[in-house]
Design a protein around this motif. Structure first.
Motif, short mmCIF file in Angstrom:
data_model
loop_
_atom_site.label_atom_id
_atom_site.label_comp_id
_atom_site.label_asym_id
_atom_site.label_seq_id
_atom_site.Cartn_x
_atom_site.Cartn_y
_atom_site.Cartn_z
N GLN A 85 0.82 -1.21 0.00
CA GLN A 85 0.00 0.00 0.00
C GLN A 85 0.86 1.26 0.00
OE1 GLN A 85 -2.49 -0.80 3.42
NE2 GLN A 85 -4.07 -1.82 2.18
N SER A 86 2.02 1.19 0.68
CA SER A 86 2.89 2.37 0.76
C SER A 86 3.53 2.70 -0.58
CB SER A 86 3.97 2.16 1.82
OG SER A 86 4.95 1.22 1.38
N VAL A 87 3.72 1.68 -1.45
CA VAL A 87 4.33 1.95 -2.76
C VAL A 87 3.28 1.99 -3.87
CG1 VAL A 87 6.53 0.91 -2.08
CG2 VAL A 87 4.79 -0.52 -3.19
N GLY A 88 2.01 1.85 -3.51
CA GLY A 88 0.94 1.95 -4.49
C GLY A 88 0.78 0.75 -5.39
N ASP A 89 1.27 -0.41 -4.97
CA ASP A 89 1.13 -1.63 -5.77
C ASP A 89 -0.16 -2.34 -5.34
OD1 ASP A 89 1.31 -3.99 -7.15
OD2 ASP A 89 3.43 -4.33 -6.72
N HIS A 90 -1.26 -1.93 -5.96
CA HIS A 90 -2.56 -2.46 -5.54
C HIS A 90 -2.79 -3.90 -5.98
CE1 HIS A 90 -3.46 1.54 -4.19
NE2 HIS A 90 -3.24 2.04 -5.40
N VAL A 91 -2.20 -4.29 -7.09
CA VAL A 91 -2.36 -5.67 -7.55
C VAL A 91 -1.69 -6.63 -6.56
CG1 VAL A 91 -1.76 -7.33 -9.35
CG2 VAL A 91 -2.55 -5.04 -9.97
N ALA A 92 -0.44 -6.34 -6.21
CA ALA A 92 0.25 -7.18 -5.22
C ALA A 92 -0.43 -7.07 -3.86
CB ALA A 92 1.72 -6.77 -5.13
N GLY A 93 -0.98 -5.89 -3.57
CA GLY A 93 -1.72 -5.75 -2.32
C GLY A 93 -2.91 -6.69 -2.27
N GLY A 94 -3.56 -6.90 -3.42
CA GLY A 94 -4.66 -7.88 -3.47
C GLY A 94 -4.17 -9.27 -3.14
N SER A 95 -2.96 -9.60 -3.58
CA SER A 95 -2.39 -10.91 -3.25
C SER A 95 -2.17 -11.05 -1.76
CB SER A 95 -1.06 -11.08 -4.01
OG SER A 95 -0.38 -12.22 -3.56
N ALA A 96 -1.71 -9.97 -1.12
CA ALA A 96 -1.50 -10.01 0.34
C ALA A 96 -2.83 -10.15 1.08
CB ALA A 96 -0.76 -8.76 0.78
N LEU A 97 -3.86 -9.47 0.58
CA LEU A 97 -5.19 -9.63 1.19
C LEU A 97 -5.68 -11.07 1.07
CD1 LEU A 97 -6.83 -6.36 -0.16
CD2 LEU A 97 -6.51 -6.91 2.26
N HIS A 98 -5.45 -11.66 -0.09
CA HIS A 98 -5.81 -13.06 -0.29
C HIS A 98 -5.05 -13.94 0.70
CE1 HIS A 98 -6.23 -16.61 -3.36
NE2 HIS A 98 -6.75 -16.89 -2.18
N ALA A 99 -3.76 -13.66 0.90
CA ALA A 99 -2.95 -14.45 1.83
C ALA A 99 -3.50 -14.34 3.25
CB ALA A 99 -1.50 -13.99 1.78
N LEU A 100 -3.86 -13.13 3.66
CA LEU A 100 -4.42 -12.96 5.00
C LEU A 100 -5.73 -13.75 5.14
CD1 LEU A 100 -3.74 -9.14 5.38
CD2 LEU A 100 -2.89 -10.92 6.93
N GLY A 101 -6.56 -13.69 4.10
CA GLY A 101 -7.81 -14.43 4.16
C GLY A 101 -7.58 -15.92 4.24
N TRP A 102 -6.63 -16.43 3.46
CA TRP A 102 -6.40 -17.87 3.46
C TRP A 102 -5.87 -18.35 4.81
CZ3 TRP A 102 -8.34 -21.76 1.31
CH2 TRP A 102 -7.71 -23.00 1.37
N THR A 103 -4.99 -17.59 5.41
CA THR A 103 -4.48 -17.99 6.72
C THR A 103 -5.61 -18.01 7.75
OG1 THR A 103 -2.33 -17.04 6.16
CG2 THR A 103 -2.73 -17.56 8.47
N HIS A 104 -6.50 -17.02 7.70
CA HIS A 104 -7.66 -17.04 8.60
C HIS A 104 -8.53 -18.26 8.33
CE1 HIS A 104 -7.39 -13.48 11.10
NE2 HIS A 104 -7.01 -12.75 10.05
N ALA A 105 -8.68 -18.62 7.06
CA ALA A 105 -9.47 -19.82 6.74
C ALA A 105 -8.81 -21.06 7.33
CB ALA A 105 -9.61 -19.96 5.23
N LEU A 106 -7.48 -21.14 7.26
CA LEU A 106 -6.77 -22.29 7.84
C LEU A 106 -6.95 -22.34 9.35
CD1 LEU A 106 -3.42 -22.18 5.82
CD2 LEU A 106 -5.34 -23.73 5.50
N LEU A 107 -7.12 -21.17 9.96
CA LEU A 107 -7.36 -21.12 11.41
C LEU A 107 -8.81 -21.39 11.77
CD1 LEU A 107 -5.17 -18.00 12.29
CD2 LEU A 107 -4.86 -20.31 13.22
#
Length: 954
Positions: free
Chosen positions: A811-833
């Motif tokens: 978010q700090s460098v304005g890379d919104h596409v990669a930011g979407g990947s990080a959001l996906h990663a956070l969601g998947w880890t929560h799903a695993l939990l």
């Protein structure tokens, strides 16, 4: 069991391992009201022995039976008798339900009752296990467990089903599942019990021994992340329901996985019925030579190794065909293989081991094994690391199969030994310039040494290629041609090609040209004094125009194993159209072979001759420039393909292209992926050769460029090899940015292969370097990678922290596409939990980003994960919608493997809704993909289908 009424046999069948059901002559019967059905279930649990009347009353009504209980039982007996035998007279006892010793007995055997069949199979399994036949033991256990369709006597009143007569059967099944799981894990065949373990674990969510075995089986099947996810789900369930932590058995299972003590069980040996093996038999033999001539004595000696009755051998037979270069070893081996291929119904494997390649690129046995394993249906990401593990899997796959194996152009016995099958009905044909005495002595191989063609055989060969009239009309010229070719088929082929191309040129002129081009190729063909082959090559080469001659020489710098028209154009620095025309001419002169449409190769003697010519006619600077151009071609084309295949992936900036080089172009990501797949082996050879020849910048740039292809397509060992080579090259050039990216790539490749210690070292190096370089985007990628590695190890809280850091940096460098990947990663880890509600919030945010930026790969993965979360929240309609949308994206992209994964999960959701028909349809669609892409996953789907497709009464 049959009964005779008017002489007509009647068959009955009963099930109690699941719902209580009955059939008469294949037609299902209605066992009546619940209480009557329960009584039939009780009689089935005791099939073959008498059940006292008092016990029947106690099971049906407990301590407070009605006064009419005995009369009701008698009425049930009469109704069941007439159900089974409609023509039975009143009060007649009938054939099956018999009054004995104050009670009733159902007079049936193992073929009529699933419970008795189950017990017979488990007893056979235990006898096989005691005798040491573990494969048969596991097979019988899995067949026995396949009879279960749910809890014993499902559907009868709950208070009746709670009686020990029924619950004892559930415990019997539970013990058998655990026994089968232990045996499967010990035999490397976990996938054979996974489906049954899943079902049993679902029915017994608090049974720690069963859950521990499910976790271990998932890990052994190569699904470590799913295993750890299951472990955490069980831990949460134990805490919620019982207020306890996992016991010793579950804790030990988790420790084994995290310490990588569970060996991946990819494909087991001989435990699945042959009819259920989904993988198509490999058919890898090259085309037979239409103009094959002579060699009758050699063929007869080779055929004598096989049984005379036309069957396949009953043990491994190894034939070693040896002789000088150009003698026709490969041609004979392939011709022989085609002659006997029908005896080997399980397929043919072929590999060119490049044992005498002029460039020294001898094929490593491990690489050859990977190719064979892929041909036998093992997907790249499921192939184990290391020669020993790969060889063990290879021999296991070939056990009990009848396969023909051709190992062409071997260097020595050590290169061949890892490729030999174990105890199976196989034929191995190997060729080499070496006599392979060690293989003959140690493995009992049968030697067959080839001599040059006799004059008669050589003449026959020319007749087949030039026609009888032309050969007969010039006998002296033909004799001279044969003599100057020294009986070598390769030389005769080159001369015949020249003569065939000029049908009006008399053979006396051809012989005269050979006479003028006198020479010797002894350096290439060994000590044979008659091997006057260079004169033939130089004669054919001398007929070429200057551009074709230059292209032929420069092809020798190509790393192999084959070359395309655009790559040849790059080597010579000429237009593609011109290169295509010249390659056609070289093929017509038999200096090259077009072994596949648009792909060219040449005999290693011709390659060596071309290399000799290049050193004689082209300066070192010219050869170096040609090498630079071909590396530029592959780097530029891979970069162009990568920009389409993974458009948002960060790539390196390429230097200026050498003059005369043009990258291939692609219309979409489908074409890009197809190019990567076609050039895979060449690209690995390019990386290897760039390192050996000092083109370090090309080496690390190509390794970086290929990362996404290797990772997504499951070529994880090549991924690791390329990243290692690239990192070493980047260190030599002092390029710290490249070092940081390649450390991150090595971390991911290492984790893909379960090497988490190495992965952690490399990701920390990447984090350190990106931080020193103040590269916030690179640092974000490294944190994202770190979070994924932590997920794989079950370290979910740490993974959330790493993914959160990545998101902040993106978010700090304005890379919104990669930011979407990080959001996906956070969601998947929560799903695993198990935090599925929170996971959907992250997935929806990620999806908004992928939609905005038209990131189809990202959207497909996010929708699939969102469907997974909705499924676990019980919102099945929403899960189905997400899965369907993900499927459409994967189909548009052409990613069949991801499509199959989504289909598997979609089927689970339809099954959860009770829609078995759609579940079947969806899983059969998945099978159509997985049969070729991942036979292990296909077998798991097929096992689930068997449970919902099994015909009634079977």
């Amino acid at each position: 069991m049959t009964a005779s009424g008017q002489g007509v046999p009647v068959k009955v069948h009963f099930t109690v391992l699941g719902p209580v059901r009955a059939w008469r002559d294949g037609i299902e019967l209605d066992p009546g009201p619940a209480q009557q059905r329960a009584m039939l279930g009780l009689l089935l649990t005791q099939a073959g022995r008498s059940v006292p009347l008092g016990e029947i009353v106690n099971v049906l009504w407990g301590d407070k039976p009605p006064a009419s209980a005995v009369n009701v039982v008698h009425r049930y007996v009469g109704m069941l008798r007439r159900l089974l035998e409609p023509t039975l007279a009143a009060r007649e006892e009938g054939r099956w339900l018999i009054r004995r010793s104050g009670g009733y007995r159902l007079d049936v055997g193992p073929d009529e009752v699933d419970l008795l069949s189950f017990r017979r199979m488990t007893e056979e399994a235990r006898r096989s296990r005691m005798s040491g036949d573990l494969g048969t033991a596991l097979k019988r256990l899995t067949e026995a467990l396949a009879l279960w369709q749910g809890p014993a006597a499902a559907g009868i009143p709950a208070d009746v089903r709670a009686h020990p007569a029924f619950t004892a059967l559930d415990r019997e099944q539970l013990a058998t599942v655990q026994e089968a799981a232990d045996l499967a894990l010990s035999q490397g065949a976990a996938h054979h019990v996974l489906a049954q373990l899943w079902e049993t674990a679902a029915r017994h969510p608090l049974d720690e021994p069963v859950q521990a075995r499910l976790v271990l089986a998932l890990a052994a099947a190569g699904r470590q992340a799913e295993a750890l996810e299951t472990w955490h789900a069980v831990r949460s369930h134990l805490a919620d329901e019982l207020g306890i932590s996992p016991g010793a058995e579950l804790r030990a299972a988790q420790k084994q996985i995290l310490n990588r003590q569970v060996a991946p069980a990819l494909i087991s040996t001989g435990t699945a019925p042959a009819s259920e093996t989904p993988t198509k038999a490999p058919m890898q033999l090259p085309p037979d030579l239409v103009a094959f001539a002579g060699r009758r004595a050699d063929l007869a000696r080779a055929l004598a190794l096989l049984p005379e009755d036309g069957r396949s051998p009953k043990t491994v037979i190894i034939g070693v065909i040896s002789g000088m270069g150009g003698i026709g070893k490969s041609t004979l081996a392939v011709h022989l293989a085609h002659q006997v291929a029908r005896r080997f119904p399980d397929g043919q494997l072929y590999v060119n081991l490049r044992g005498f390649d002029p460039n020294g690129s001898v094929l490593d046995p491990e690489e050859a094994l990977r190719g064979f394993l892929a041909a036998l249906g093992v997907p790249p990401h499921r192939i184990p690391s290391g020669l020993d593990a790969q060889g063990a899997l290879y021999r296991s796959l070939l056990a009990d199969r009848q396969v023909l194996i051709v190992l062409d152009n071997a260097r020595d016995a050590e290169q061949i030994r890892p490729l030999l099958p174990g105890n199976s009905d196989c034929l191995v044909v190997t060729t080499s310039r070496d006599r392979l005495i060690g293989l003959v002595a140690a493995e009992g191989a049968h030697p067959l040494t080839m001599d040059p063609l006799s004059a008669d055989e050589a003449r026959e060969m020319l007749v087949r290629r030039l026609g009888v009239d032309r050969v007969v009309s010039s006998p002296d010229a033909v004799d001279e041609i044969i003599a100057r070719c020294a009986g070598l088929p390769l030389a005769l082929t080159v001369v015949a090609a020249r003569a065939a191309a000029h049908p009006h040129l008399p053979l006396t002129a051809t012989a005269g040209e050979l006479r003028v081009a006198d020479g010797s190729l002894g350096a290439f063909v060994g000590s044979d004094p008659g091997g006057d082959v260079r004169s033939v090559f130089s004669w054919s080469y001398g007929r070429l125009g200057p551009d074709a001659a230059r292209l032929f020489r420069l092809i020798s710098v190509h790393p192999g194993p084959d070359i395309t028209v655009p790559a040849a154009a790059g080597i010579a620095g000429m237009p593609v159209g011109k290169a295509g025309r010249l390659l056609t001419g070289l093929t017509m002169a038999h200096l090259l072979t077009e072994h596949a449409p648009g792909r060219y190769t040449c005999h290693d003697l011709l390659r060596a001759y071309a290399n000799e010519l290049a050193h004689a006619h082209d300066s070192e600077a010219e050869r170096r420039a040609a090498t630079h151009r071909v590396y530029d071609h592959y780097l530029r084309t891979a970069h162009a393909a990568g920009r389409l295949y993974s458009p948002y992936w960060r790539t390196t900036t390429l230097p200026a292209t050498a003059p005369g080089v043009a990258a291939e172009t692609f219309e979409d990501d489908r074409q890009a992926l197809a190019w990567f797949n076609r050039e895979h082996l060449v690209l690995m050879s390019v990386i290897d050769q760039t390192v050996r020849e000092g083109f370090d910048t090309h080496a690390w740039q190509l390794a970086w460029t290929l990362e996404r292809f290797f990772d997504r397509q499951g070529h994880w060992r090549d991924f690791l090899t390329a990243q290692r080579a690239g990192l070493s090259a980047a260190i030599r050039t002092g390029h710290r940015d490249a070092q940081a990216h390649l450390h991150r790539g090595l971390a991911r490749a290492s984790a893909r292969l379960g090497r988490y210690d190495d992965a952690n070292v490399h990701v920390q190096q990447a984090l350190h370097l990106f931080d020193e370089l103040d590269d916030r985007s690179g640092l974000a990628h490294a944190h994202r990678c770190h979070g994924w590695i932590l997920d794989q190890q079950g370290r979910y809280e740490e993974a959330l922290d790493a993914a959160g850091r990545a998101l902040d940096l993106y978010q700090s460098v304005g890379d919104h596409v990669a930011g979407g990947s990080a959001l996906h990663a956070l969601g998947w880890t929560h799903a695993l939990l198990g935090n599925h509600r929170q996971a959907t919030t992250y997935f929806e945010q990620a999806l908004a980003t992928t939609d905005k930026h038209h990131n189809r790969y990202g959207a497909g993965g996010t929708l699939d994960s969102l469907g997974y979360a909705h499924h676990h929240l019980g919102d099945h309609s929403q899960a189905i919608a997400c899965y369907e949308e993900a499927l459409q994206l994967y189909r548009d992209i052409g990613d069949r493997y991801q499509e199959a994964g989504t289909l598997r999960r979609l089927g689970e959701t339809y099954l959860a809704t009770g829609d078995r028909g759609t579940t079947r349809t969806v899983w059969h669609q998945a099978l159509a993909i997985l049969d070729a892409a991942d036979p292990l996953a296909a077998e798991e789907v097929r096992a689930k289908l068997r449970r919902i497709d099994r015909p009634a009464g079977r």
